[in-house]
Design a protein around this motif. Structure first.
Motif, PDB file in Angstrom:
ATOM      1  N   LEU A   1       8.368   7.711  -5.432  1.00 15.09           N
ATOM      2  CA  LEU A   1       8.431   6.737  -6.528  1.00 15.09           C
ATOM      3  C   LEU A   1       8.879   7.357  -7.845  1.00 15.09           C
ATOM      4  O   LEU A   1       8.896   6.672  -8.876  1.00 15.09           O
TER       5      LEU A   1
ATOM      6  N   SER B   1       4.905   5.547   3.220  1.00 13.12           N
ATOM      7  CA  SER B   1       6.171   6.265   3.022  1.00 13.12           C
ATOM      8  C   SER B   1       6.028   7.380   1.985  1.00 13.12           C
ATOM      9  O   SER B   1       6.580   8.471   2.156  1.00 13.12           O
ATOM     10  N   SER B   2       5.292   7.113   0.910  1.00 12.33           N
ATOM     11  CA  SER B   2       5.126   8.151  -0.122  1.00 12.33           C
ATOM     12  C   SER B   2       4.427   9.369   0.463  1.00 12.33           C
ATOM     13  O   SER B   2       4.785  10.512   0.153  1.00 12.33           O
TER      14      SER B   2
ATOM     15  N   MET C   1      15.984   2.724  -1.435  1.00 13.47           N
ATOM     16  CA  MET C   1      15.202   2.602  -2.677  1.00 13.47           C
ATOM     17  C   MET C   1      16.016   1.897  -3.755  1.00 13.47           C
ATOM     18  O   MET C   1      15.487   1.090  -4.516  1.00 13.47           O
TER      19      MET C   1
ATOM     20  N   THR D   1       3.869  -0.393   2.638  1.00 15.06           N
ATOM     21  CA  THR D   1       5.037   0.460   2.903  1.00 15.06           C
ATOM     22  C   THR D   1       4.987   1.723   2.059  1.00 15.06           C
ATOM     23  O   THR D   1       5.121   2.834   2.571  1.00 15.06           O
ATOM     24  N   PHE D   2       4.784   1.541   0.753  1.00 13.69           N
ATOM     25  CA  PHE D   2       4.876   2.715  -0.113  1.00 13.69           C
ATOM     26  C   PHE D   2       3.680   3.640   0.045  1.00 13.69           C
ATOM     27  O   PHE D   2       3.809   4.842  -0.167  1.00 13.69           O
TER      28      PHE D   2
ATOM     29  N   THR E   1       5.037  -4.151  -0.177  1.00 16.42           N
ATOM     30  CA  THR E   1       5.123  -3.053  -1.147  1.00 16.42           C
ATOM     31  C   THR E   1       3.966  -2.084  -0.946  1.00 16.42           C
ATOM     32  O   THR E   1       4.159  -0.875  -0.762  1.00 16.42           O
TER      33      THR E   1
ATOM     34  N   VAL F   1      13.186   1.127   3.725  1.00 19.04           N
ATOM     35  CA  VAL F   1      12.323   2.192   3.199  1.00 19.04           C
ATOM     36  C   VAL F   1      11.327   2.618   4.299  1.00 19.04           C
ATOM     37  O   VAL F   1      11.351   3.750   4.764  1.00 19.04           O
ATOM     38  N   GLU F   2      10.487   1.674   4.730  1.00 23.66           N
ATOM     39  CA  GLU F   2       9.420   2.054   5.661  1.00 23.66           C
ATOM     40  C   GLU F   2       9.965   2.635   6.959  1.00 23.66           C
ATOM     41  O   GLU F   2       9.561   3.706   7.395  1.00 23.66           O
TER      42      GLU F   2
END
Ligand SMILES: N[C@@H](CCC(=O)N[C@@H](CS)C(=O)NCC(=O)O)C(=O)O
Length: 206
Positions: A178, A165-166, A133, A161-162, A158, A100-101
């Motif tokens: 998300l 990334s978000s 994801m 990263t999110f 979590t 993800v990241e």
């Protein structure tokens, strides 16, 4: 005293700072931008931040720093005592970080530095992120923490990263990363209240 090299807006710097706070380890923050100068490469061989210095020894890579911190200060634990449960936390952390990241990061230059990335990169980012994801969701527990009942290293990956990334995905694709993953969004909200993370976030502006 531990020295923490890097700058506050960096997500990996924030992650390592939160670990040091969780563990109650005393540290001094030393502002350091990523650099390819020899003076910094001896601290962090890829020139990335963060790195730490402990009694004259330098250590880079957030995962290595986390495992070191967990050995020198076992409480509160970042990994379960059971070997397989601990490995499952690392497995989840690796997928969050690598699938993800690192994928979302391909579009970071466009999101934060107005440097457009090619359509090819955008297409591969979207395709690989979808896969990443889904992989994370297979392992993610969210009841109430990323890997299950206890706060672990996977929660730190979590959150850090999110949050990055978000932001990238929203800016470049106008999408909520998300969306469709409410269990991750709920854990993110819970983690934002955690004292170590709240302190790191509050001090970003200082
Ligand atoms: N794998 C490294 C990643 C660290 C990283 O990507 N740091 C970014 C800042 S958040 C950086 O230094 N980027 C500069 C560069 O890539 O040269 C870790 O887990 O610590």
């Amino acid at each position: 005293m531990i020295k923490l090299y890097g700058v506050k807006p960096s997500n990996y710097y924030g992650l390592v700072k939160a670990i040091l706070l969780e563990k109650g380890l005393e540290f001094e923050e030393v502002p350091q931008m990523p650099s390819q100068e020899e003076d910094y490469l001896i601290k962090s061989p890829m020139g990335k931040m963060p790195a730490i210095e402990v009694d004259g020894t330098f250590l880079s890579e957030s995962m290595a720093i986390a495992l070191w911190a967990n050995r020198v200060q076992p409480e509160p634990p970042l990994l379960p005592a059971d070997p397989m449960e601990a490995a499952k936390v690392l497995e989840l952390s690796c997928h969050i970080k690598l699938d993800v990241e690192l994928v979302a990061r391909r579009c970071l230059p466009e999101a934060f530095f107005s440097q457009p990335v090619s359509d090819e990169v955008k297409q591969s980012t979207e395709a690989d992120l979808e896969k990443g994801m889904k992989a994370v969701a297979r392992l993610f527990k969210g009841d109430p923490y990323a890997a299950g009942s206890d706060f672990t290293l996977a929660d730190l990956y979590t959150f850090y990263t999110f949050s990055l990334s978000s932001g990238i995905i929203q800016t470049v694709f106008g999408k909520d990363l998300l969306d469709g993953y409410p269990q991750i969004a709920e854990v993110m909200a819970r983690l934002a209240e955690r004292p170590s993370i709240a302190q790191v976030e509050a001090e970003k502006a200082t």
